[in-house]
Motif scaffolding. Sequence first.
Motif, PDB file in Angstrom:
ATOM      1  N   ALA A   1       0.835  -1.204   0.000  1.00 51.62           N
ATOM      2  CA  ALA A   1       0.000   0.000   0.000  1.00 51.62           C
ATOM      3  C   ALA A   1       0.868   1.252   0.000  1.00 51.62           C
ATOM      4  N   VAL A   2       1.919   1.253   0.806  1.00 46.77           N
ATOM      5  CA  VAL A   2       2.825   2.410   0.860  1.00 46.77           C
ATOM      6  C   VAL A   2       3.514   2.606  -0.490  1.00 46.77           C
ATOM      7  N   ALA A   3       3.984   1.514  -1.086  1.00 44.01           N
ATOM      8  CA  ALA A   3       4.647   1.607  -2.389  1.00 44.01           C
ATOM      9  C   ALA A   3       3.683   2.135  -3.457  1.00 44.01           C
ATOM     10  N   LEU A   4       2.466   1.608  -3.456  1.00 40.19           N
ATOM     11  CA  LEU A   4       1.461   2.053  -4.424  1.00 40.19           C
ATOM     12  C   LEU A   4       1.079   3.509  -4.173  1.00 40.19           C
ATOM     13  N   PHE A   5       0.962   3.881  -2.911  1.00 39.20           N
ATOM     14  CA  PHE A   5       0.633   5.260  -2.549  1.00 39.20           C
ATOM     15  C   PHE A   5       1.719   6.213  -3.034  1.00 39.20           C
ATOM     16  N   ASP A   6       2.983   5.858  -2.775  1.00 37.34           N
ATOM     17  CA  ASP A   6       4.094   6.711  -3.214  1.00 37.34           C
ATOM     18  C   ASP A   6       4.122   6.859  -4.733  1.00 37.34           C
ATOM     19  N   LEU A   7       3.869   5.761  -5.436  1.00 39.00           N
ATOM     20  CA  LEU A   7       3.837   5.803  -6.899  1.00 39.00           C
ATOM     21  C   LEU A   7       2.692   6.684  -7.398  1.00 39.00           C
ATOM     22  N   ALA A   8       1.508   6.515  -6.808  1.00 39.15           N
ATOM     23  CA  ALA A   8       0.344   7.312  -7.212  1.00 39.15           C
ATOM     24  C   ALA A   8       0.569   8.795  -6.909  1.00 39.15           C
ATOM     25  N   LYS A   9       1.197   9.076  -5.790  1.00 37.88           N
ATOM     26  CA  LYS A   9       1.475  10.470  -5.426  1.00 37.88           C
ATOM     27  C   LYS A   9       2.471  11.078  -6.410  1.00 37.88           C
ATOM     28  N   GLU A  10       3.487  10.297  -6.768  1.00 39.69           N
ATOM     29  CA  GLU A  10       4.493  10.755  -7.720  1.00 39.69           C
ATOM     30  C   GLU A  10       3.860  11.059  -9.083  1.00 39.69           C
ATOM     31  N   LYS A  11       2.915  10.198  -9.500  1.00 43.65           N
ATOM     32  CA  LYS A  11       2.248  10.379 -10.795  1.00 43.65           C
ATOM     33  C   LYS A  11       1.062  11.338 -10.709  1.00 43.65           C
TER      34      LYS A  11
ATOM     35  N   ILE B   1      -1.886  10.825  -9.246  1.00 44.83           N
ATOM     36  CA  ILE B   1      -3.134  10.116  -9.534  1.00 44.83           C
ATOM     37  C   ILE B   1      -3.691   9.440  -8.270  1.00 44.83           C
ATOM     38  N   LEU B   2      -3.492  10.086  -7.131  1.00 42.94           N
ATOM     39  CA  LEU B   2      -3.930   9.498  -5.863  1.00 42.94           C
ATOM     40  C   LEU B   2      -5.430   9.189  -5.845  1.00 42.94           C
ATOM     41  N   GLN B   3      -6.238  10.166  -6.238  1.00 45.30           N
ATOM     42  CA  GLN B   3      -7.690   9.975  -6.162  1.00 45.30           C
ATOM     43  C   GLN B   3      -8.144   8.873  -7.115  1.00 45.30           C
ATOM     44  N   GLU B   4      -7.577   8.821  -8.303  1.00 42.08           N
ATOM     45  CA  GLU B   4      -7.929   7.792  -9.284  1.00 42.08           C
ATOM     46  C   GLU B   4      -7.608   6.394  -8.745  1.00 42.08           C
ATOM     47  N   ILE B   5      -6.422   6.235  -8.192  1.00 46.20           N
ATOM     48  CA  ILE B   5      -6.010   4.935  -7.656  1.00 46.20           C
ATOM     49  C   ILE B   5      -6.881   4.567  -6.458  1.00 46.20           C
ATOM     50  N   SER B   6      -7.192   5.538  -5.631  1.00 41.67           N
ATOM     51  CA  SER B   6      -8.043   5.292  -4.468  1.00 41.67           C
ATOM     52  C   SER B   6      -9.415   4.768  -4.895  1.00 41.67           C
ATOM     53  N   THR B   7     -10.008   5.411  -5.876  1.00 41.06           N
ATOM     54  CA  THR B   7     -11.320   4.989  -6.391  1.00 41.06           C
ATOM     55  C   THR B   7     -11.244   3.589  -6.990  1.00 41.06           C
ATOM     56  N   GLU B   8     -10.198   3.321  -7.748  1.00 37.41           N
ATOM     57  CA  GLU B   8     -10.043   2.004  -8.371  1.00 37.41           C
ATOM     58  C   GLU B   8      -9.836   0.910  -7.329  1.00 37.41           C
ATOM     59  N   LEU B   9      -9.059   1.200  -6.298  1.00 38.93           N
ATOM     60  CA  LEU B   9      -8.836   0.208  -5.246  1.00 38.93           C
ATOM     61  C   LEU B   9     -10.122  -0.088  -4.470  1.00 38.93           C
ATOM     62  N   GLU B  10     -10.953   0.932  -4.291  1.00 38.09           N
ATOM     63  CA  GLU B  10     -12.251   0.708  -3.646  1.00 38.09           C
ATOM     64  C   GLU B  10     -13.090  -0.249  -4.495  1.00 38.09           C
TER      65      GLU B  10
ATOM     66  N   PHE C   1      -4.338   1.616   1.888  1.00 34.17           N
ATOM     67  CA  PHE C   1      -4.218   2.747   0.964  1.00 34.17           C
ATOM     68  C   PHE C   1      -5.192   3.850   1.377  1.00 34.17           C
ATOM     69  N   GLN C   2      -6.419   3.463   1.744  1.00 40.52           N
ATOM     70  CA  GLN C   2      -7.419   4.456   2.164  1.00 40.52           C
ATOM     71  C   GLN C   2      -6.963   5.180   3.431  1.00 40.52           C
ATOM     72  N   LYS C   3      -6.338   4.452   4.341  1.00 41.89           N
ATOM     73  CA  LYS C   3      -5.814   5.091   5.559  1.00 41.89           C
ATOM     74  C   LYS C   3      -4.733   6.106   5.205  1.00 41.89           C
ATOM     75  N   LEU C   4      -3.871   5.740   4.276  1.00 39.65           N
ATOM     76  CA  LEU C   4      -2.822   6.664   3.837  1.00 39.65           C
ATOM     77  C   LEU C   4      -3.430   7.900   3.166  1.00 39.65           C
ATOM     78  N   MET C   5      -4.488   7.689   2.399  1.00 35.57           N
ATOM     79  CA  MET C   5      -5.188   8.816   1.752  1.00 35.57           C
ATOM     80  C   MET C   5      -5.767   9.760   2.801  1.00 35.57           C
ATOM     81  N   GLN C   6      -6.368   9.179   3.827  1.00 35.58           N
ATOM     82  CA  GLN C   6      -6.952  10.009   4.882  1.00 35.58           C
ATOM     83  C   GLN C   6      -5.884  10.812   5.621  1.00 35.58           C
ATOM     84  N   GLU C   7      -4.727  10.197   5.854  1.00 30.77           N
ATOM     85  CA  GLU C   7      -3.624  10.928   6.480  1.00 30.77           C
ATOM     86  C   GLU C   7      -3.150  12.065   5.578  1.00 30.77           C
ATOM     87  N   GLU C   8      -3.036  11.778   4.295  1.00 33.10           N
ATOM     88  CA  GLU C   8      -2.576  12.782   3.331  1.00 33.10           C
ATOM     89  C   GLU C   8      -3.553  13.958   3.265  1.00 33.10           C
TER      90      GLU C   8
END
Length: 181
Positions: free
Chosen positions: A11-21, A23-32, A96-103
């Motif tokens: 989740a952390v690796a995916l979060f970091d990648l999504a943040k770098e690109k 696309i955090l919200q897109e990845i979050s929605t897709e993971l849901e 991932f959702q927890k990381l999004m909420q922290e962000e």
Amino acid sequence: MSSLAAANRYAVALFDLAKEKNILQEISTELEAVQQVFEENTKLPKLLDHPNVSLEKKEQLIRESFTDLSSTVVNTMLLLLKKKRIDTVTLIAEQFQKLMQEEEKVAHAVVYTVKPLTDSEKSMISETFAKKIGKNTLHITNEIDPSLIGGMKIHIGDTIFDGSVEGQLERLRRELVPGKR
């Protein structure tokens, strides 16, 4: 390594990648959506973990089933499949959702009261306690607790704010009766 520890790493690796690109919200929605599919269709995780089904067929199933998702999420699922960690996909989505909420500085609170809160009361509690815990937004869930005499108890994560009448009386008792703590 436990499933939760592995899920957290992915989740952390995916979060970091999504943040770098960006696309955090897109990845979050897709993971849901992926989480919902895995939770609603209990046969899918079993099939993807079954030893008699070839890796190629499992990969094909993922590619065909999740055509609407970004390559980032699909590739993550394929990696999980190859590493025999596909069973952690729902945990990864949760982490991932927890990381999004922290962000986004978002938290959730459960407010226990004797009677239902009005929208304005929820809003006031949200604003007040969001500041206290250093968050921008605090989502309130109101639970009715008939055992309370009055006031409220607020649970935010592992923290409890006890503003109930019983809690106030207990604090007063501790102040007035020395030596009993």
